[in-house]
Design a protein around this motif. Structure first.
Motif, PDB file in Angstrom:
ATOM      1  N   ALA A 188     -70.192 -39.851  94.235  1.00 14.56           N
ATOM      2  CA  ALA A 188     -69.860 -39.878  92.806  1.00 14.56           C
ATOM      3  C   ALA A 188     -70.900 -39.108  92.000  1.00 14.56           C
ATOM      4  O   ALA A 188     -70.559 -38.354  91.067  1.00 14.56           O
ATOM      5  N   TRP A 189     -72.177 -39.288  92.358  1.00 13.72           N
ATOM      6  CA  TRP A 189     -73.259 -38.608  91.638  1.00 13.72           C
ATOM      7  C   TRP A 189     -73.128 -37.093  91.785  1.00 13.72           C
ATOM      8  O   TRP A 189     -73.283 -36.345  90.818  1.00 13.72           O
ATOM      9  N   LEU A 190     -72.834 -36.620  92.970  1.00 15.48           N
ATOM     10  CA  LEU A 190     -72.696 -35.183  93.213  1.00 15.48           C
ATOM     11  C   LEU A 190     -71.485 -34.608  92.465  1.00 15.48           C
ATOM     12  O   LEU A 190     -71.565 -33.511  91.899  1.00 15.48           O
ATOM     13  N   ARG A 191     -70.378 -35.331  92.455  1.00 12.55           N
ATOM     14  CA  ARG A 191     -69.173 -34.840  91.788  1.00 12.55           C
ATOM     15  C   ARG A 191     -69.360 -34.787  90.272  1.00 12.55           C
ATOM     16  O   ARG A 191     -68.894 -33.860  89.613  1.00 12.55           O
ATOM     17  N   GLU A 192     -70.036 -35.801  89.731  1.00 14.62           N
ATOM     18  CA  GLU A 192     -70.265 -35.823  88.285  1.00 14.62           C
ATOM     19  C   GLU A 192     -71.081 -34.618  87.835  1.00 14.62           C
ATOM     20  O   GLU A 192     -70.930 -34.128  86.713  1.00 14.62           O
ATOM     21  N   ARG A 193     -71.937 -34.108  88.713  1.00 18.13           N
ATOM     22  CA  ARG A 193     -72.815 -32.982  88.362  1.00 18.13           C
ATOM     23  C   ARG A 193     -72.320 -31.662  88.953  1.00 18.13           C
ATOM     24  O   ARG A 193     -73.052 -30.669  88.944  1.00 18.13           O
TER      25      ARG A 193
END
Length: 205
Positions: free
Chosen positions: A21-26
């Motif tokens: 989720a963290w990677l996709r958000e950024r």
């Protein structure tokens, strides 16, 4: 990722999902699944080591020796000292009350209430204490020094409150079921019996 593992103690799947989720958000290019799994496992293990070493370093040599002594099985006994301290009272009796008070006294007498564990997130401490309460002493003995000391410290710290609560609860039950019941029986015996009315006896009213 390691900060989340340190704070929450989440398992591999939860950490993996959070990392995705963290990677996709950024809008970060996602790595291969295998690589990310290895990264999550590495960071989670680092957080666990930090937890064990932080708690281990709060203790002096004498305290660590005392904790290791809880895992010993003395001659003539089948269970370790830790096993006996983890076991709550299961009977309602005078001897059980004595055992409950002795258990609370032994746990508090170990002196670990003075160890300041506020450096560790409460959730991680609770997680570690649950493992220590449920785990077999033989398994705990096989852990490395840092993990063993950390687990035992968390366990003993946790047991302080339940041990006192168990003794107080047992005292309440004893008072209600034994002492008050006995007082009621003795009071009933002391009351004068009312005469029994029959057709040949004088009126009872």
């Amino acid at each position: 990722m390691e900060a989340r593992a340190w704070t929450t103690g989440d398992g591999p799947k939860a950490l993996f999902d959070a990392a995705m989720a963290w990677l996709r958000e950024r809008s970060v290019l996602l790595p291969g699944v295998t690589r990310l799994v290895r990264l999550v496992a590495t960071r989670r293990e680092a957080a666990n080591r930090r937890l064990w070493e932080t708690l281990h370093d709060l203790l002096d040599d004498e305290q660590r020796t005392a904790l290791d002594g809880l895992l010993e099985v003395h001659e003539g006994r089948r269970n370790s000292h830790l096993d006996r301290l983890r076991r709550p009272p299961v009977r309602v009796s005078g001897p059980a009350m004595v055992d409950a008070l002795q258990r609370a006294s032994e746990i508090l007498g170990l002196g670990f209430a003075e160890v300041d564990t506020e450096l560790v997130p409460p959730r991680r401490l609770a997680e570690l204490s649950r493992y220590g309460v449920q785990g077999k002493a033989s398994l705990l003995r096989r852990h490395g020094d840092a993990r063993r000391a950390a687990t035992l410290l968390a366990t003993v710290t946790y047991l302080q409150t339940p041990a006192v609560d168990d003794a107080l609860d047992l005292l309440d039950v004893l008072i209600a079921s034994k002492l008050l019941a006995r007082a009621e029986r003795e009071s009933a015996k002391a009351k004068p019996a009312w005469p029994t009315c029959t057709s040949r006896s004088p009126p009872c009213w």
